[in-house]
Design a protein around this motif. Sequence first.
Motif, PDB file in Angstrom:
ATOM      1  N   ALA A   9      -8.760  22.167   0.352  1.00  0.00           N
ATOM      2  CA  ALA A   9      -7.515  22.213  -0.322  1.00  0.00           C
ATOM      3  C   ALA A   9      -7.650  21.982  -1.685  1.00  0.00           C
ATOM      4  CB  ALA A   9      -6.569  21.398   0.514  1.00  0.00           C
ATOM      5  N   PRO A  10      -6.487  22.344  -2.411  1.00  0.00           N
ATOM      6  CA  PRO A  10      -6.556  22.166  -3.991  1.00  0.00           C
ATOM      7  C   PRO A  10      -6.518  20.583  -4.137  1.00  0.00           C
ATOM      8  CG  PRO A  10      -4.725  23.112  -3.392  1.00  0.00           C
ATOM      9  CD  PRO A  10      -5.375  23.193  -2.372  1.00  0.00           C
ATOM     10  N   LEU A  11      -7.034  20.013  -5.010  1.00  0.00           N
ATOM     11  CA  LEU A  11      -7.004  18.447  -5.435  1.00  0.00           C
ATOM     12  C   LEU A  11      -5.574  18.467  -6.203  1.00  0.00           C
ATOM     13  CD1 LEU A  11     -10.463  17.480  -6.066  1.00  0.00           C
ATOM     14  CD2 LEU A  11      -9.377  17.708  -3.906  1.00  0.00           C
ATOM     15  N   VAL A  12      -4.531  18.054  -5.696  1.00  0.00           N
ATOM     16  CA  VAL A  12      -3.122  17.934  -6.192  1.00  0.00           C
ATOM     17  C   VAL A  12      -2.799  16.577  -6.273  1.00  0.00           C
ATOM     18  CG1 VAL A  12      -0.792  18.653  -6.320  1.00  0.00           C
ATOM     19  CG2 VAL A  12      -2.585  20.205  -5.985  1.00  0.00           C
ATOM     20  N   GLN A  13      -2.366  15.991  -7.290  1.00  0.00           N
ATOM     21  CA  GLN A  13      -2.268  14.578  -7.279  1.00  0.00           C
ATOM     22  C   GLN A  13      -0.749  14.412  -6.790  1.00  0.00           C
ATOM     23  OE1 GLN A  13      -2.679  12.933 -11.213  1.00  0.00           O
ATOM     24  NE2 GLN A  13      -4.777  13.065 -11.045  1.00  0.00           N
ATOM     25  N   PRO A  14      -0.469  13.605  -5.881  1.00  0.00           N
ATOM     26  CA  PRO A  14       1.008  13.448  -5.494  1.00  0.00           C
ATOM     27  C   PRO A  14       1.900  12.680  -6.298  1.00  0.00           C
ATOM     28  CG  PRO A  14      -0.406  11.805  -4.514  1.00  0.00           C
ATOM     29  CD  PRO A  14      -1.423  12.592  -5.371  1.00  0.00           C
ATOM     30  N   PRO A  15       2.920  12.586  -6.266  1.00  0.00           N
ATOM     31  CA  PRO A  15       4.064  12.126  -7.078  1.00  0.00           C
ATOM     32  C   PRO A  15       3.863  10.585  -6.914  1.00  0.00           C
ATOM     33  CG  PRO A  15       5.153  13.432  -5.548  1.00  0.00           C
ATOM     34  CD  PRO A  15       4.076  13.523  -5.185  1.00  0.00           C
ATOM     35  N   ALA A  16       3.978   9.862  -8.070  1.00  0.00           N
ATOM     36  CA  ALA A  16       3.861   8.326  -7.871  1.00  0.00           C
ATOM     37  C   ALA A  16       4.854   7.769  -7.409  1.00  0.00           C
ATOM     38  CB  ALA A  16       3.695   7.955  -9.395  1.00  0.00           C
ATOM     39  N   VAL A  17       4.411   6.843  -6.538  1.00  0.00           N
ATOM     40  CA  VAL A  17       5.505   5.832  -5.831  1.00  0.00           C
ATOM     41  C   VAL A  17       5.185   4.563  -6.039  1.00  0.00           C
ATOM     42  CG1 VAL A  17       5.775   7.699  -3.953  1.00  0.00           C
ATOM     43  CG2 VAL A  17       4.061   6.045  -3.841  1.00  0.00           C
ATOM     44  N   GLY A  18       6.405   3.799  -6.376  1.00  0.00           N
ATOM     45  CA  GLY A  18       6.272   2.383  -6.879  1.00  0.00           C
ATOM     46  C   GLY A  18       6.592   1.337  -6.135  1.00  0.00           C
ATOM     47  N   GLY A  19       6.172   0.129  -6.437  1.00  0.00           N
ATOM     48  CA  GLY A  19       6.514  -1.083  -5.875  1.00  0.00           C
ATOM     49  C   GLY A  19       6.394  -1.109  -4.266  1.00  0.00           C
ATOM     50  N   GLY A  20       5.381  -0.522  -3.947  1.00  0.00           N
ATOM     51  CA  GLY A  20       4.815  -0.515  -2.609  1.00  0.00           C
ATOM     52  C   GLY A  20       5.581   0.460  -1.673  1.00  0.00           C
ATOM     53  N   ALA A  21       6.244   1.276  -2.324  1.00  0.00           N
ATOM     54  CA  ALA A  21       6.887   2.779  -1.497  1.00  0.00           C
ATOM     55  C   ALA A  21       5.833   3.317  -0.911  1.00  0.00           C
ATOM     56  CB  ALA A  21       7.695   3.403  -2.572  1.00  0.00           C
ATOM     57  N   VAL A  22       6.325   3.890   0.209  1.00  0.00           N
ATOM     58  CA  VAL A  22       5.418   4.620   1.048  1.00  0.00           C
ATOM     59  C   VAL A  22       5.372   6.213   0.999  1.00  0.00           C
ATOM     60  CG1 VAL A  22       4.622   5.003   3.436  1.00  0.00           C
ATOM     61  CG2 VAL A  22       5.277   2.917   2.879  1.00  0.00           C
ATOM     62  N   PRO A  23       4.636   6.900   0.655  1.00  0.00           N
ATOM     63  CA  PRO A  23       4.548   8.376   0.478  1.00  0.00           C
ATOM     64  C   PRO A  23       5.033   8.935   1.801  1.00  0.00           C
ATOM     65  CG  PRO A  23       2.548   7.552  -0.448  1.00  0.00           C
ATOM     66  CD  PRO A  23       3.058   6.502   0.281  1.00  0.00           C
ATOM     67  N   GLU A  24       5.720   9.988   1.781  1.00  0.00           N
ATOM     68  CA  GLU A  24       6.312  10.678   3.080  1.00  0.00           C
ATOM     69  C   GLU A  24       5.252  11.182   3.823  1.00  0.00           C
ATOM     70  OE1 GLU A  24       9.389  14.089   4.225  1.00  0.00           O
ATOM     71  OE2 GLU A  24       9.300  13.644   2.032  1.00  0.00           O
ATOM     72  N   GLY A  25       5.329  10.829   5.043  1.00  0.00           N
ATOM     73  CA  GLY A  25       4.424  11.488   6.065  1.00  0.00           C
ATOM     74  C   GLY A  25       3.396  10.533   6.516  1.00  0.00           C
ATOM     75  N   LEU A  26       3.111   9.704   5.624  1.00  0.00           N
ATOM     76  CA  LEU A  26       2.032   8.514   5.748  1.00  0.00           C
ATOM     77  C   LEU A  26       2.508   7.216   6.307  1.00  0.00           C
ATOM     78  CD1 LEU A  26       0.319   9.462   2.424  1.00  0.00           C
ATOM     79  CD2 LEU A  26      -0.329  10.169   4.681  1.00  0.00           C
ATOM     80  N   GLU A  27       3.664   7.113   6.873  1.00  0.00           N
ATOM     81  CA  GLU A  27       4.210   5.874   7.107  1.00  0.00           C
ATOM     82  C   GLU A  27       2.979   5.155   8.312  1.00  0.00           C
ATOM     83  OE1 GLU A  27       7.665   8.330   5.862  1.00  0.00           O
ATOM     84  OE2 GLU A  27       5.947   8.723   7.181  1.00  0.00           O
ATOM     85  N   GLU A  28       2.629   6.124   9.188  1.00  0.00           N
ATOM     86  CA  GLU A  28       1.691   5.452  10.117  1.00  0.00           C
ATOM     87  C   GLU A  28       0.695   4.742   9.364  1.00  0.00           C
ATOM     88  OE1 GLU A  28      -0.362   6.454  14.239  1.00  0.00           O
ATOM     89  OE2 GLU A  28       0.844   7.960  13.338  1.00  0.00           O
ATOM     90  N   PHE A  29       0.191   5.202   8.681  1.00  0.00           N
ATOM     91  CA  PHE A  29      -1.129   4.849   8.053  1.00  0.00           C
ATOM     92  C   PHE A  29      -0.925   3.561   7.129  1.00  0.00           C
ATOM     93  CE2 PHE A  29      -2.002   9.421   8.690  1.00  0.00           C
ATOM     94  CZ  PHE A  29      -3.293   9.290   9.224  1.00  0.00           C
ATOM     95  N   TYR A  30       0.343   3.387   6.442  1.00  0.00           N
ATOM     96  CA  TYR A  30       0.697   2.401   5.549  1.00  0.00           C
ATOM     97  C   TYR A  30       1.175   1.046   6.414  1.00  0.00           C
ATOM     98  CZ  TYR A  30       0.468   4.545   0.873  1.00  0.00           C
ATOM     99  OH  TYR A  30       0.102   5.047  -0.078  1.00  0.00           O
ATOM    100  N   SER A  31       1.529   1.290   7.621  1.00  0.00           N
ATOM    101  CA  SER A  31       2.071   0.357   8.214  1.00  0.00           C
ATOM    102  C   SER A  31       1.065  -0.141   9.597  1.00  0.00           C
ATOM    103  CB  SER A  31       3.488   0.590   9.142  1.00  0.00           C
ATOM    104  OG  SER A  31       3.196   2.021   9.793  1.00  0.00           O
ATOM    105  N   GLN A  32      -0.148   0.248   9.400  1.00  0.00           N
ATOM    106  CA  GLN A  32      -1.173  -0.063  10.621  1.00  0.00           C
ATOM    107  C   GLN A  32      -1.617  -1.511  10.440  1.00  0.00           C
ATOM    108  OE1 GLN A  32      -5.191   1.825  10.161  1.00  0.00           O
ATOM    109  NE2 GLN A  32      -4.106   2.728   8.207  1.00  0.00           N
ATOM    110  N   GLN A  33      -1.835  -2.051  11.541  1.00  0.00           N
ATOM    111  CA  GLN A  33      -2.357  -3.400  11.699  1.00  0.00           C
ATOM    112  C   GLN A  33      -3.807  -3.594  12.364  1.00  0.00           C
ATOM    113  OE1 GLN A  33       0.375  -6.169  13.299  1.00  0.00           O
ATOM    114  NE2 GLN A  33       1.928  -5.335  11.903  1.00  0.00           N
ATOM    115  N   PRO A  34      -4.847  -3.349  11.473  1.00  0.00           N
ATOM    116  CA  PRO A  34      -6.075  -3.300  11.909  1.00  0.00           C
ATOM    117  C   PRO A  34      -6.496  -4.353  12.800  1.00  0.00           C
ATOM    118  CG  PRO A  34      -5.868  -2.716   9.487  1.00  0.00           C
ATOM    119  CD  PRO A  34      -4.686  -3.299   9.872  1.00  0.00           C
TER     120      PRO A  34
END
Length: 503
Positions: free
Chosen positions: A28-53
């Motif tokens: 897949a092409p290495l495309v940089q995603p749009p910047a998200v700030g202030g701890g915002a969660v990129p769309e589609g990655l919510e499960e990864f950002y909220s995980q509790q290892p």
Amino acid sequence: MHIPSRRSSVVAAVFAGIALLAGCAAPAPLVQPPAVGGGAVPEGLEEFYSQQPEWSECDPNYRCADVEMPLDYEDPGGERITIAVKVFEAVGEPIGSLFVNPGGPGGSGVEMAESASAYFGTDILRNYDVVGFDPRGVGQSSAVRCYDSEQLEQWYGTEFDVDTDEGFQAYVDGNTAYGEACAENTGPLIGHVDTVSATRDLDILRAVMGESQLTYLGFSYGTFLGAHYADMFPENVGRLVLDGAVDPALSYGEIIRGQTGGFDLAYRSYLEDCQAGTDCPLTDGVEAGIDQTIALLDQLADTPVASGDPDRPVNDADLLNSIIVALYNPGSWPSLTSAIAALQAGDGSEIRFLSDYALDRDEDGNYPEDQGAFRAIDCLDYPVELDLDAMRAEVDELTEISRLFGPYNGYGEVGCATMPVQSSAVREPLTAEGAAPILVIGTTRDPATPYEWAESMAEQLSSGVFLSYDGDGHTAYGAGSCIDDAVDAFLVEGTVPEDGLSC
């Protein structure tokens, strides 16, 4: 780093500086995603950002966990990988988490955290949980696997006469076989260990550790990772320190040329220091010392010297390995001096020790299982072409830069051009518009990441603050200069030093 060694022949691999090789990327092409700030969660990655290892107390004062990441950020619902994290807990009440990366690519942040008390002073250890992580492809994380130790022993000792078309083709074939082994033993991960993906992992780690902004100290390749983070997630930048910077805009060829000059400058500094003493084995001035070193390399290429191991005499690649690894730290210069003197007397045992250290070979003959991570990561970050005429012209250019190191630094493109995945990445300046102040540190005689690279990175980053250390060795923090105080004050108190501070 590993680079081909060459005078009349090429040895399969020689240890060299950080962030040298280039080339090969994910399907897949290495495309940089749009910047998200202030701890915002990129769309589609919510499960990864909220995980509790599941954290465990893995050692006294440490806790460990494996954090899940998508193998492919273009398909976050698909296969997953894990990133190993090890946290050295603050002595006092922490003000936050300090993420660390020792470089490479392929260096283990887990191992760096295990040595946190040696890297950092009381102020850092009292105020921060030091978070070490092994980037994707590395160490205890989902890792790259290529050759086993027996295969590496044979590969590192293989020579190719690239001055002939047949020898060059044999070299290409050997590298192709290595790349095929990486793909077979690693699986789909081999196409997804690029720095952009590792950067996105880092933002998930930030969130998992409960931090709204990233505090980070990266060395060498770690500056490349850190600069990508600042550019992709500028509003999530807290206090970033990038020491021994890699200019993110440089091509593979420009990296090679810069490091060739960097090691040449560093070796000249070593020779000046050596010859100022009484027992230097390389005499009569710097230029004469270089002539004598070249003569030793030529002799070893023709007639290896006994090392104490009858199956592993010392050749020219071993001497070059020893020189390069010693130039990383001036504290190693006396060991290099002793090894060269012993070599001149017909004893290659000290050179053998240094060369094995450079290649991470232990006394039982074992190499790290993830030794292929360096090539795999670099080969996803830099595009290259397999052009024999261009590479032979490059050798001539490199030899003009350094008559000692230049002849050995050519043909590096072969390693990535023969990997089973090829790079579509674009090397360009990183500006990190909107990021908080970022400290960028350069050392004047740094062999692996030349001083000019740090100057360039600081200029590219919109909030870059440049710190200069007049010294030898690779990176500046921890050398006991004013850089240490400036970095500590920045990380602990948020005090931004004056741009252009020099020690």
